[in-house]
Each structure stands twice: as structure tokens, then as C-alpha cells.
Design a protein around this motif. Structure first.
Motif, PDB file in Angstrom:
ATOM      1  N   ASN A 221      -1.644  -6.563  -0.776  1.00 11.13           N
ATOM      2  CA  ASN A 221      -2.682  -5.535  -0.728  1.00 11.13           C
ATOM      3  C   ASN A 221      -2.078  -4.153  -0.983  1.00 11.13           C
ATOM      4  N   SER A 222      -0.853  -4.136  -1.493  1.00  8.86           N
ATOM      5  CA  SER A 222      -0.144  -2.897  -1.797  1.00  8.86           C
ATOM      6  C   SER A 222       0.233  -2.864  -3.269  1.00  8.86           C
ATOM      7  N   ILE A 223      -0.193  -1.822  -3.959  1.00  8.83           N
ATOM      8  CA  ILE A 223       0.166  -1.670  -5.368  1.00  8.83           C
ATOM      9  C   ILE A 223       1.659  -1.413  -5.516  1.00  8.83           C
ATOM     10  N   ILE A 224       2.248  -0.691  -4.572  1.00  9.92           N
ATOM     11  CA  ILE A 224       3.693  -0.448  -4.608  1.00  9.92           C
ATOM     12  C   ILE A 224       4.449  -1.770  -4.549  1.00  9.92           C
ATOM     13  N   ALA A 225       4.001  -2.704  -3.708  1.00 11.67           N
ATOM     14  CA  ALA A 225       4.661  -4.006  -3.608  1.00 11.67           C
ATOM     15  C   ALA A 225       4.555  -4.769  -4.919  1.00 11.67           C
ATOM     16  N   LEU A 226       3.420  -4.662  -5.602  1.00  8.39           N
ATOM     17  CA  LEU A 226       3.261  -5.355  -6.879  1.00  8.39           C
ATOM     18  C   LEU A 226       4.230  -4.803  -7.923  1.00  8.39           C
ATOM     19  N   VAL A 227       4.297  -3.474  -8.038  1.00 11.12           N
ATOM     20  CA  VAL A 227       5.185  -2.865  -9.034  1.00 11.12           C
ATOM     21  C   VAL A 227       6.648  -3.160  -8.706  1.00 11.12           C
ATOM     22  N   ALA A 228       7.003  -3.155  -7.423  1.00  6.38           N
ATOM     23  CA  ALA A 228       8.369  -3.485  -7.032  1.00  6.38           C
ATOM     24  C   ALA A 228       8.700  -4.929  -7.401  1.00  6.38           C
ATOM     25  N   SER A 229       7.738  -5.828  -7.265  1.00  5.95           N
ATOM     26  CA  SER A 229       7.952  -7.224  -7.640  1.00  5.95           C
ATOM     27  C   SER A 229       8.170  -7.355  -9.138  1.00  5.95           C
ATOM     28  N   VAL A 230       7.395  -6.601  -9.906  1.00  8.54           N
ATOM     29  CA  VAL A 230       7.538  -6.622 -11.369  1.00  8.54           C
ATOM     30  C   VAL A 230       8.914  -6.101 -11.785  1.00  8.54           C
ATOM     31  N   ALA A 231       9.375  -5.045 -11.135  1.00  9.84           N
ATOM     32  CA  ALA A 231      10.662  -4.451 -11.489  1.00  9.84           C
ATOM     33  C   ALA A 231      11.808  -5.430 -11.314  1.00  9.84           C
ATOM     34  N   SER A 232      11.621  -6.448 -10.476  1.00 12.71           N
ATOM     35  CA  SER A 232      12.670  -7.454 -10.284  1.00 12.71           C
ATOM     36  C   SER A 232      12.831  -8.339 -11.509  1.00 12.71           C
ATOM     37  N   GLY A 233      11.831  -8.331 -12.399  1.00 16.57           N
ATOM     38  CA  GLY A 233      11.900  -9.130 -13.612  1.00 16.57           C
ATOM     39  C   GLY A 233      11.331 -10.524 -13.476  1.00 16.57           C
ATOM     40  N   HIS A 234      10.807 -10.884 -12.299  1.00 17.86           N
ATOM     41  CA  HIS A 234      10.327 -12.245 -12.077  1.00 17.86           C
ATOM     42  C   HIS A 234       8.882 -12.442 -12.513  1.00 17.86           C
ATOM     43  N   CYS A 235       8.103 -11.379 -12.586  1.00 15.73           N
ATOM     44  CA  CYS A 235       6.675 -11.535 -12.820  1.00 15.73           C
ATOM     45  C   CYS A 235       6.108 -10.292 -13.495  1.00 15.73           C
ATOM     46  N   MET A 236       4.818 -10.363 -13.826  1.00 14.50           N
ATOM     47  CA  MET A 236       4.062  -9.226 -14.351  1.00 14.50           C
ATOM     48  C   MET A 236       2.861  -8.996 -13.454  1.00 14.50           C
ATOM     49  N   THR A 237       2.182  -7.864 -13.648  1.00 18.25           N
ATOM     50  CA  THR A 237       0.947  -7.619 -12.921  1.00 18.25           C
ATOM     51  C   THR A 237      -0.052  -6.930 -13.835  1.00 18.25           C
ATOM     52  N   VAL A 238      -1.307  -6.945 -13.416  1.00 18.15           N
ATOM     53  CA  VAL A 238      -2.395  -6.251 -14.116  1.00 18.15           C
ATOM     54  C   VAL A 238      -2.972  -5.225 -13.148  1.00 18.15           C
ATOM     55  N   LEU A 239      -2.986  -3.962 -13.576  1.00 17.08           N
ATOM     56  CA  LEU A 239      -3.467  -2.884 -12.716  1.00 17.08           C
ATOM     57  C   LEU A 239      -4.351  -1.938 -13.518  1.00 17.08           C
ATOM     58  N   PRO A 240      -5.206  -1.169 -12.824  1.00 12.47           N
ATOM     59  CA  PRO A 240      -5.905  -0.082 -13.508  1.00 12.47           C
ATOM     60  C   PRO A 240      -4.896   0.904 -14.092  1.00 12.47           C
ATOM     61  N   GLN A 241      -5.196   1.403 -15.274  1.00 12.34           N
ATOM     62  CA  GLN A 241      -4.211   2.214 -15.998  1.00 12.34           C
ATOM     63  C   GLN A 241      -3.793   3.457 -15.225  1.00 12.34           C
ATOM     64  N   ASP A 242      -4.728   4.162 -14.627  1.00 10.80           N
ATOM     65  CA  ASP A 242      -4.418   5.438 -13.987  1.00 10.80           C
ATOM     66  C   ASP A 242      -3.405   5.264 -12.855  1.00 10.80           C
ATOM     67  N   VAL A 243      -3.662   4.346 -11.958  1.00 10.35           N
ATOM     68  CA  VAL A 243      -2.757   4.166 -10.814  1.00 10.35           C
ATOM     69  C   VAL A 243      -1.444   3.519 -11.257  1.00 10.35           C
ATOM     70  N   ALA A 244      -1.498   2.669 -12.297  1.00 11.72           N
ATOM     71  CA  ALA A 244      -0.264   2.056 -12.804  1.00 11.72           C
ATOM     72  C   ALA A 244       0.672   3.114 -13.360  1.00 11.72           C
ATOM     73  N   GLU A 245       0.125   4.047 -14.141  1.00 12.21           N
ATOM     74  CA  GLU A 245       0.966   5.104 -14.715  1.00 12.21           C
ATOM     75  C   GLU A 245       1.589   5.972 -13.626  1.00 12.21           C
ATOM     76  N   PHE A 246       0.851   6.199 -12.554  1.00 12.14           N
ATOM     77  CA  PHE A 246       1.360   7.045 -11.468  1.00 12.14           C
ATOM     78  C   PHE A 246       2.455   6.322 -10.674  1.00 12.14           C
ATOM     79  N   VAL A 247       2.199   5.078 -10.287  1.00 12.91           N
ATOM     80  CA  VAL A 247       3.133   4.351  -9.426  1.00 12.91           C
ATOM     81  C   VAL A 247       4.368   3.903 -10.200  1.00 12.91           C
ATOM     82  N   ALA A 248       4.202   3.571 -11.481  1.00 17.86           N
ATOM     83  CA  ALA A 248       5.321   3.025 -12.251  1.00 17.86           C
ATOM     84  C   ALA A 248       6.216   4.106 -12.843  1.00 17.86           C
ATOM     85  N   GLY A 249       5.848   5.358 -12.713  1.00 19.09           N
ATOM     86  CA  GLY A 249       6.643   6.439 -13.274  1.00 19.09           C
ATOM     87  C   GLY A 249       8.071   6.421 -12.750  1.00 19.09           C
TER      88      GLY A 249
END
Length: 294
Positions: A221-249
Motif C-alpha cells: 500500500n506504499s508507492i515508495i515500496a513499489l519503486v524500491a522493489s523495482v530498483a532491485s531489478g526483480h520486477c516492474m510496476t504500473v503507476l500513475p505518471q505524475d506520482v511515478a515521476e516524483f517518486v522515481a526521481g
């Protein structure tokens, strides 16, 4: 009586005399005495008592609805009287879906610049919790989706249309693609929001419309947790563009536009239709209607 009503609301919410007293920052005997005094004033038993809190009586359930309304009206009266002397002041409790947190920040900071006497409490909740909080007078306004679930009698100010983006590791074979389709996600390992989030239910529907069966390895239930999981290289995620650009910066991930959604999902500020509405909430609604153009 107002302080006794607040004690009663706290007890109903916590379901425990000790926790309710702690919530009110008073001693437990003080809270117990306050509830008994309220019962004496109303002439009915509000609470089932035994060795511990046993729930509300039928009269207590009815009284709870009135108590919430009276306490909220008193709070709004105090705010309006202060506003008449000092300009807009007070606190706004804003319940927001996790994917709209960036827009909540924009709205609150823009409003606060115009009205520095107003402070905000931003609470991250799912869409169903937001509607319940508005009904229970636990939030003054919300930011949520306009469609998919019944909102009831509310006034709205549309903020933006939600579009979606794939977040993947930079070494992913998809990282350099100019765009992706939903069908590209078939068989890919995904991290997604939990099913209680309306965003997840929307994405599940878009998967189904594209004939895709998501292979989900992580739910959060945390977008930060999703992006952190993606950064590990194990998976991908689908997010709204606005919040994805902010959190993934600044993170070691790539953002790839996702095409093929059947229609945009509108996200808006929502306020219950209550009369009278305080000047602060009226001003907030007007600010939200200006924000997208700004």
C-alpha cells in the motif's frame, strides 16, 4: 456537554476505555465519569458495560450520529467566528488516495500561501476509507477518483486525468522503449498496489480488457515500496505518471509511457454537500478549481 460528546465519540472509535482516555489525553476514570454524566443528561444508557467495553446500545448508536454532527458543527462555528475577525484560519483535514499525494501537496501549499492562517493535515487513505471519513466527520475534504464508486452528495473540483506509466529497472529490456502497451506486460513479474486500493482495481480492469493476466510478486500500500522493489531489478510496476515521476526521481529506474487505457480516470477534490459550508472549505474548493489551469 460538548466535551462529553467528544469523549463518547472517542470511546466509540477506540472500543476501549483506556485507549479512548489516552486519545483524549485524560485519565480513564475521568472518561468513565464523563460518559455516565452524558447518559444521565440524555436519560438513556449509551454503552454496554461489563468487565470491559461491550459496545454501544441501540440508543448509543443513534446518539453517536448526533454527537459527530454536533461536535463538527461546533468546530465549524469556532472556525467561522475566528475567520470573521482574523481572516481564514483553522485546520483542514484532507484525506487523499496515495496516488494523488503530489497534487495534495500542490493544493495545500498553494492555498497556504494565500491563507497562512490555515494549516493542513494530509492523511493517506484508500477511496472507500475517504468516503467513510467524510461521512463520519473525521475528514473535511478528500482527493479521490470521481468514477468507479458512488460518491454520494458531494461537490467536486476536477484536478487531473490519471495516465499510467511502467516503472522498470534501467537494465530491463523495456527501459529504452519509447512506449509500451498493456499486452507487453503479459508474463512480466510485477509489484502492484494492494487490492483495497481503487487504483489497483482500475489497473486490474485494464489488464482484463487487454487480456493480460498479471504475475504479481509483491503487493504494497506504499508507492515508495513499489519503486524500491523495482530498483532491485526483480520486477516492474504500473503507476500513475505524475506520482511515478516524483517518486522515481534520482532512482536507478526507467519510466516508459503505457498506452491503451480505455478512458482517463478523473481525480478530484471532493467535499460533502453541507449547509452552511465554512469559508475555509469554500475557499479550498475555489482554489482546487483554479489549480489545474495554474
Amino acid at each position: 456537554m460538548l466535551d462529553k460528546l467528544e469523549m463518547f465519540i472517542a470511546l466509540a472509535k477506540e472500543g476501549h476505555f483506556g485507549r479512548a482516555a489516552e486519545r483524549m489525553n485524560i485519565a480513564q476514570p475521568t472518561l468513565s465519569a464523563g460518559i455516565k454524566q452524558l447518559e444521565a443528561q440524555l436519560g438513556v444508557q449509551l454503552v454496554h458495560r461489563g468487565s470491559r467495553f461491550g459496545g454501544l446500545t441501540p440508543e448509543g448508536q443513534t446518539a453517536l450520529s448526533w454527537a459527530k454532527r454536533i461536535v463538527e458543527d461546533a468546530r465549524q462555528l469556532q472556525d467561522e467566528m475566528r475567520n470573521s475577525r482574523h481572516g481564514l484560519t483553522g485546520e483542514v483535514r484532507l484525506a487523499v488516495i496515495p496516488t494523488a499525494q503530489t497534487w495534495a501537496g500542490r493544493l495545500c501549499t498553494t492555498f497556504a500561501k494565500r491563507h497562512p492562517g490555515v494549516r493542513f493535515t494530509i492523511l493517506s487513505r484508500n477511496s472507500r476509507e475517504i468516503l467513510q471519513m467524510l461521512d463520519d466527520f473525521e475528514a473535511d475534504a478528500g482527493i479521490s477518483y470521481l468514477e468507479n464508486e458512488p460518491l454520494g452528495r458531494v461537490d467536486t473540483a476536477e484536478l487531473y486525468d490519471e495516465s499510467y506509466i511502467v516503472v522498470c529497472a534501467r537494465n530491463s529490456p523495456f527501459a529504452d522503449k519509447p512506449k509500451m502497451s498493456w499486452s507487453d506486460l503479459e508474463g512480466q513479474t510485477l509489484a502492484l498496489l494492494t487490492p483495497d486500493m481503487q487504483n489497483r482495481r482500475i489497473i486490474n480492469r485494464l489488464f482484463a480488457e487487454s487480456g493480460v493476466t498479471p504475475a504479481t510478486c509483491i503487493e504494497a500500500n506504499s508507492i515508495i515500496a513499489l519503486v524500491a522493489s523495482v530498483a532491485s531489478g526483480h520486477c516492474m510496476t504500473v503507476l500513475p505518471q505524475d506520482v511515478a515521476e516524483f517518486v522515481a526521481g534520482g532512482k536507478d529506474v526507467a519510466l516508459v509511457p503505457l498506452e491503451g487505457a480505455s478512458r482517463p480516470q478523473k481525480v478530484a477534490l471532493i467535499l460533502p454537500q453541507r449547509d452552511p459550508r465554512t469559508p475555509v472549505l469554500s475557499a479550498l474548493l475555489a482554489e482546487a478549481r483554479r489549480l489545474p489551469a495554474a
